[in-house]
Every structure is written in structure tokens, then in C-alpha cells.
Design an enzyme around this catalytic site. Structure first.
Site, PDB file in Angstrom:
ATOM      1  N   ARG A 168       0.773  -0.968  -0.207  1.00 28.11           N
ATOM      2  CA  ARG A 168      -0.114   0.087  -0.013  1.00 28.11           C
ATOM      3  C   ARG A 168       0.978   1.110  -0.014  1.00 28.11           C
ATOM      4  O   ARG A 168       0.548   2.154   0.624  1.00 28.11           O
ATOM      5  CB  ARG A 168      -0.873   0.030   1.068  1.00 28.11           C
ATOM      6  CG  ARG A 168      -2.047  -1.065   1.265  1.00 28.11           C
ATOM      7  CD  ARG A 168      -2.950  -1.027   0.020  1.00 28.11           C
ATOM      8  NE  ARG A 168      -4.182  -1.795   0.137  1.00 28.11           N
ATOM      9  CZ  ARG A 168      -3.940  -3.212  -0.176  1.00 28.11           C
ATOM     10  NH1 ARG A 168      -2.871  -3.594  -0.543  1.00 28.11           N
ATOM     11  NH2 ARG A 168      -5.160  -3.888   0.160  1.00 28.11           N
ATOM     12  N   SER A 200     -10.470  -0.648   3.378  1.00 31.55           N
ATOM     13  CA  SER A 200      -9.709  -0.998   4.700  1.00 31.55           C
ATOM     14  C   SER A 200      -9.351   0.327   5.195  1.00 31.55           C
ATOM     15  O   SER A 200      -8.772   1.019   4.559  1.00 31.55           O
ATOM     16  CB  SER A 200      -8.610  -1.778   4.437  1.00 31.55           C
ATOM     17  OG  SER A 200      -8.917  -3.120   3.877  1.00 31.55           O
ATOM     18  N   GLU A 257      -5.095   3.975   6.388  1.00 31.94           N
ATOM     19  CA  GLU A 257      -4.767   3.945   4.953  1.00 31.94           C
ATOM     20  C   GLU A 257      -5.251   5.273   4.272  1.00 31.94           C
ATOM     21  O   GLU A 257      -4.501   5.789   3.387  1.00 31.94           O
ATOM     22  CB  GLU A 257      -5.551   2.928   4.499  1.00 31.94           C
ATOM     23  CG  GLU A 257      -4.741   1.847   4.068  1.00 31.94           C
ATOM     24  CD  GLU A 257      -5.298   0.883   2.863  1.00 31.94           C
ATOM     25  OE1 GLU A 257      -5.294   1.452   1.894  1.00 31.94           O
ATOM     26  OE2 GLU A 257      -5.601  -0.235   3.089  1.00 31.94           O
TER      27      GLU A 257
HETATM   28  N1  EPU Z   1     -10.402 -10.957  10.426  1.00 29.50           N
HETATM   29  C1  EPU Z   1     -11.365 -10.749  11.731  1.00 29.50           C
HETATM   30  N2  EPU Z   1     -12.306 -10.085  11.913  1.00 29.50           N
HETATM   31  C2  EPU Z   1     -12.596  -9.107  11.126  1.00 29.50           C
HETATM   32  C3  EPU Z   1     -11.685  -8.989   9.876  1.00 29.50           C
HETATM   33  C4  EPU Z   1     -10.886  -9.909   9.412  1.00 29.50           C
HETATM   34  O1  EPU Z   1     -11.130 -11.836  12.392  1.00 29.50           O
HETATM   35  O2  EPU Z   1     -13.295  -8.226  11.508  1.00 29.50           O
HETATM   36  C5  EPU Z   1      -9.633 -11.778  10.210  1.00 29.50           C
HETATM   37  C6  EPU Z   1     -10.232 -12.707   8.955  1.00 29.50           C
HETATM   38  O3  EPU Z   1     -10.857 -13.809   9.410  1.00 29.50           O
HETATM   39  C7  EPU Z   1      -8.740 -13.273   8.228  1.00 29.50           C
HETATM   40  C8  EPU Z   1      -7.868 -12.070   8.480  1.00 29.50           C
HETATM   41  O4  EPU Z   1      -8.194 -11.253   9.466  1.00 29.50           O
HETATM   42  O5  EPU Z   1      -8.388 -14.407   8.903  1.00 29.50           O
HETATM   43  C9  EPU Z   1      -7.683 -11.225   7.357  1.00 29.50           C
HETATM   44  O6  EPU Z   1      -8.757 -10.635   6.842  1.00 29.50           O
HETATM   45  P1  EPU Z   1      -9.338 -10.644   5.098  1.00 29.50           P
HETATM   46  O7  EPU Z   1      -8.947 -11.636   4.523  1.00 29.50           O
HETATM   47  O8  EPU Z   1     -10.686 -10.109   5.235  1.00 29.50           O
HETATM   48  O9  EPU Z   1      -8.096  -9.491   4.527  1.00 29.50           O
HETATM   49  P2  EPU Z   1      -7.851  -7.916   5.442  1.00 29.50           P
HETATM   50  O10 EPU Z   1      -6.070  -8.341   5.712  1.00 29.50           O
HETATM   51  O11 EPU Z   1      -8.635  -7.619   6.150  1.00 29.50           O
HETATM   52  C10 EPU Z   1      -6.825  -7.288   3.118  1.00 29.50           C
HETATM   53  C11 EPU Z   1      -6.847  -6.032   2.312  1.00 29.50           C
HETATM   54  C12 EPU Z   1      -8.259  -5.693   1.587  1.00 29.50           C
HETATM   55  C13 EPU Z   1      -8.104  -6.923   0.692  1.00 29.50           C
HETATM   56  C14 EPU Z   1      -8.323  -8.369   1.356  1.00 29.50           C
HETATM   57  C15 EPU Z   1      -8.255  -9.305   0.555  1.00 29.50           C
HETATM   58  C16 EPU Z   1      -5.420  -4.250   3.533  1.00 29.50           C
HETATM   59  C17 EPU Z   1      -5.379  -3.405   4.588  1.00 29.50           C
HETATM   60  N3  EPU Z   1      -6.578  -4.864   3.238  1.00 29.50           N
HETATM   61  O12 EPU Z   1      -7.626  -7.140   4.039  1.00 29.50           O
HETATM   62  O13 EPU Z   1      -7.987  -4.336   0.811  1.00 29.50           O
HETATM   63  O14 EPU Z   1      -9.398  -6.682  -0.191  1.00 29.50           O
HETATM   64  O15 EPU Z   1      -7.029  -8.274   2.168  1.00 29.50           O
HETATM   65  O16 EPU Z   1      -7.057  -9.421  -0.267  1.00 29.50           O
HETATM   66  O17 EPU Z   1      -4.314  -4.997   3.233  1.00 29.50           O
HETATM   67  C18 EPU Z   1      -8.405  -2.177   0.901  1.00 29.50           C
HETATM   68  O18 EPU Z   1      -7.331  -2.114   1.128  1.00 29.50           O
HETATM   69  O19 EPU Z   1      -9.112  -1.131   0.856  1.00 29.50           O
HETATM   70  C19 EPU Z   1      -8.851  -3.571   0.943  1.00 29.50           C
HETATM   71  C20 EPU Z   1     -10.224  -3.808   1.038  1.00 29.50           C
END
Ligand code: EPU
Length: 354
Positions: free
Chosen positions: A164, A250, A350
Site C-alpha cells: 500500500r 480498509s 490508509e
Molecule cells: N478478520 C477477523 N475479523 C474481522 C476482519 C478480519 O478476524 O473483522 C480476520 C479474517 O478472518 C482473516 C484475516 O483477519 O483471517 C484477514 O482478513 P481478510 O482476508 O478479510 O483481509 P484483510 O487483511 O482484512 C486485505 C486488504 C483488503 C483486501 C483483502 C483481500 C489491507 C489493509 N486490506 O484485508 O484490501 O481486499 O486483504 O485480499 O491490506 C483495501 O485495502 O481497501 C482492501 C479492501
């Protein structure tokens, strides 16, 4: 060049925050940018570049001259032995570009479907999702230097992409906020971006949500279109559609810590979600940290933590009673404090705060 005064910004930011741009110009091509820079008053004015408005929190009327980027166009510009090179104007909608590339037989962007925002903002953030980052498909971009009016082209190495992150997020040595820095923030106006899309396509799988979908459907996707549709379904199920519930994706980056720090946290918090990175560091899921602190569904005024993904802050007042930038930032600070107190980790927001 038409300078519009007191322009409402509610429909130009995906949170749906109400504010005005005191002055705004619409830039539809390179000639518009040059005309703006040839006007002595406009050239000297502090500026704010507005793309799709999907990564900003507006905390009041915007005083710098708002440059609304409306440079359009999508085309195949060249082919190499390995790739189709597709170019898009900075003002194009990101998701529409992804759909267009697939409709035209140029695969490779399917994992990045449904990311809100514009093409011009995609390299700034080095957007990423489901195992693919923009830098994996990036060829080069054109930009105009807002100080000299010169057009220049940057390749991937020159963009200094990180998680990012890119050269466009770091201060330039000439920035008024006190360089020295080697970045291009506030200085480069991105006009067009080119992508190298592979002729020999391989699906990028292996991301937890995609694996779950494969198990649920009982088949492995075999076409880019199928992955595109699955990613759209996955995102619709857990992320709010900004057209329905205002948000900026995010809200915090996923923090990285050392192996030692992570081991220390795991001792106290055995369930923490973490991923080993290639450089030896460990990435923690910010959504999990926020969720673990009990934030899902909590709110400050009309700013709320989304109940299906704690990493997303939403406008729960809709367009009739919209959230303010102040409410979003108060909620964000409260989340930062509670995550810091429990885990000793400072979450980094972000979006850009305007
Ligand atoms: N999780 C929780 N509780 C929550 C949210 C997440 O326990 O409320 C856990 C999930 O179960 C999972 C882990 O956290 O084990 C990661 O969650 P997720 O796969 O949804 O991905 P993320 O790390 O929260 C990132 C990107 C997203 C992107 C997704 C999918 C960042 C800051 N965010 O989210 O990007 O869509 O991976 O690749 O890196 C964005 O940047 O705006 C964005 C949406």
C-alpha cells in the site's frame, strides 16, 4: 480554464461526507493540465488531486485547489512476446477497467475486481487483493510535474512500490511540509497508467477466502472470468458497497512486526491471525486485532465499524444524515488507542485525511 467555486463533494468521496471544494478544476486531458499550469494564479495555488475519492476522509471544506482528474480512455497500446500492454486514463473507474480487460481477452487483473477508486489512484496505493498487487501487473505510467509542467514516464522500479505504498505517498524535496524527501507526493499528477497483462495466464489462487470458495463450489476456477465473478461474490459478502453504505475500504494497513515480537504476542494471544512474509517479517491482520478488541458494530456518531469486517469504517447515516470527517477520525483514534493498549501495536490509517 473554468474554475468552479463551492463545489459539493458529497458524491465525490465514497464515505459520502458533506463538504465543499472552495475551487475545483476538471482535467480531461494533458492539455487541460498544461493550461492550468500556464495560468499564473492556478499554478501557484496549493493543490489537492482528487481521483475516485475512495481513499479520503474530508474533515472540512477543502481550501487547496481541487484537481478533479477526468482523463479517460482504455486501449491496447502494444504487445510483447509475453504480454498485452493496456493503457488507461487516470480518470477511468478501476473496476470498469478490470471488466473491460477481461471482456477484451486480456487477463491478469481479475483478482483486483471491485476495488473502489480510479485508475490514477491505483499505483499511488499499490492496490492489492487476493494475492495480486498492482505492481505485479504494472508496466509504466505517465505523469506531469505540477511544478515544472514537464511530462515524464516511470517504470515499476521508479515507482518504488511497497505494501500500500509508492513514491507518490512520500514527500518531495520541494514539498512545503519540509522535505528533504525523494518522493513525489503533491508533485506528480498521474495521467495514464499501462499494465502488462500475461499472454500465458495462470490463476492466482491460494488466498484463504478463495480456497473457501473452491471448497464451497466443489471446483477450481479455470478461467479469468470465473475468478472475477468469484472475487466479486466474496467481496459483496463481506465488504460494504460504497454506493449503498459509504466507506473507504480498509481503514488501516495490516501492520508488520518482527518474528520475536510476533512470538511474544502469540504467547499472550494464541489465536492472533498472522502471515509470514518473504522478507522474514510477520504481517498481522488488522481486522482481527480490531475485532478482538470488540469493535465490530460500535460507533461514534454516524461513524461505525462494519459488522462483517472490522477493518472497514462506514457511514451509517447514509446520504440523508451523513457521517462527518470528525466522527470518522474520532472513531479511528479510539480504535488505535484500544488496539495499542491491548497489543502494543499502533495501527496506521490508509486513507488520506483532507
Ligand atoms: N478478520 C477477523 N475479523 C474481522 C476482519 C478480519 O478476524 O473483522 C480476520 C479474517 O478472518 C482473516 C484475516 O483477519 O483471517 C484477514 O482478513 P481478510 O482476508 O478479510 O483481509 P484483510 O487483511 O482484512 C486485505 C486488504 C483488503 C483486501 C483483502 C483481500 C489491507 C489493509 N486490506 O484485508 O484490501 O481486499 O486483504 O485480499 O491490506 C483495501 O485495502 O481497501 C482492501 C479492501
Amino acid at each position: 480554464m473554468l474554475v468552479e467555486k463551492n463545489v459539493p463533494l458529497q458524491s465525490y468521496n465514497t464515505f459520502g461526507i458533506v463538504a465543499k471544494a472552495l475551487s475545483l478544476v476538471r482535467l480531461t486531458n494533458e492539455a487541460d493540465v498544461n493550461a492550468m499550469l500556464n495560468d499564473p494564479a492556478l499554478k501557484a495555488a496549493p493543490k489537492f488531486i482528487l481521483g475516485g475519492g475512495s481513499n479520503i476522509v474530508i474533515t472540512g471544506d477543502v481550501k487547496p485547489l481541487v484537481l478533479k482528474i477526468e482523463i479517460m480512455g482504455k486501449r491496447l497500446v502494444s504487445e510483447t512476446a509475453k504480454a498485452f500492454v493496456v493503457e488507461a486514463g487516470a480518470g477511468e473507474n478501476w473496476h470498469e477497467l478490470v471488466a473491460w480487460t477481461l471482456d477484451n481477452g486480456f487477463p491478469g487483473l481479475e483478482n483486483l475486481a471491485m476495488i473502489p477508486g480510479s485508475v490514477g489512484a491505483s499505483p499511488v496505493q499499490n492496490i492489492g487483493a487476493y494475492g495480486v498487487e498492482l505492481q505485479d501487473r504494472f508496466e509504466s505510467l505517465d505523469a506531469i510535474d505540477l511544478q515544472t509542467g514537464q511530462t515524464f514516464t516511470l517504470n515499476a522500479a521508479q515507482c518504488a512500490f511497497g505494501y500500500r505504498d509508492s513514491v507518490f505517498k512520500h514527500a518531495s524535496s520541494s514539498a512545503t511540509d519540509g522535505g528533504p524527501g525523494f518522493g513525489l507526493a503533491g508533485r506528480a499528477l498521474i495521467t495514464r497508467v499501462r499494465f502488462a497483462l500475461p499472454k500465458v495466464w495462470k490463476p492466482v489462487l491460494g488466498y484463504a477466502d478463495l480456497d473457501r470458495k473452491i471448497a464451497q463450489m466443489g471446483e477450481v476456477p479455470t478461467t479469468p472470468q470465473q475468478i472475477f465473478e468469484w472475487i466479486c461474490a466474496i467481496r459483496r459478502a463481506k465488504l460494504p458497497d460504497p454506493a449503498v453504505i459509504g466507506n473507504a475500504g480498509s481503514f488501516f494497513k495490516n501492520p508488520t512486526v518482527s518474528v520475536e515480537q510476533c512470538a511474544d504476542i502469540i504467547e499472550r494471544e494464541p489465536k492472533i491471525v498472522h502471515y509470514r512474509m518473504d522478507d522474514g517479517s510477520v504481517k498481522l491482520a488488522a481486522g482481527w486485532l480490531i475485532d478482538a478488541c470488540g469493535w465490530k458494530g460500535k460507533s461514534v456518531g454516524n461513524a461505525a465499524v462494519y459488522d462483517r469486517q472490522a477493518l472497514v469504517l462506514v457511514n451509517k447515516g447514509g446520504s440523508q444524515n451523513p457521517v462527518t470527517g470528525g466522527e470518522v477520525m474520532t472513531l479511528a483514534k479510539a480504535i488505535q488507542t484500544s488496539v495499542y493498549e491491548r497489543f502494543g501495536i499502533l495501527l496506521e490509517p490508509e486513507p488520506v485525511v483532507v
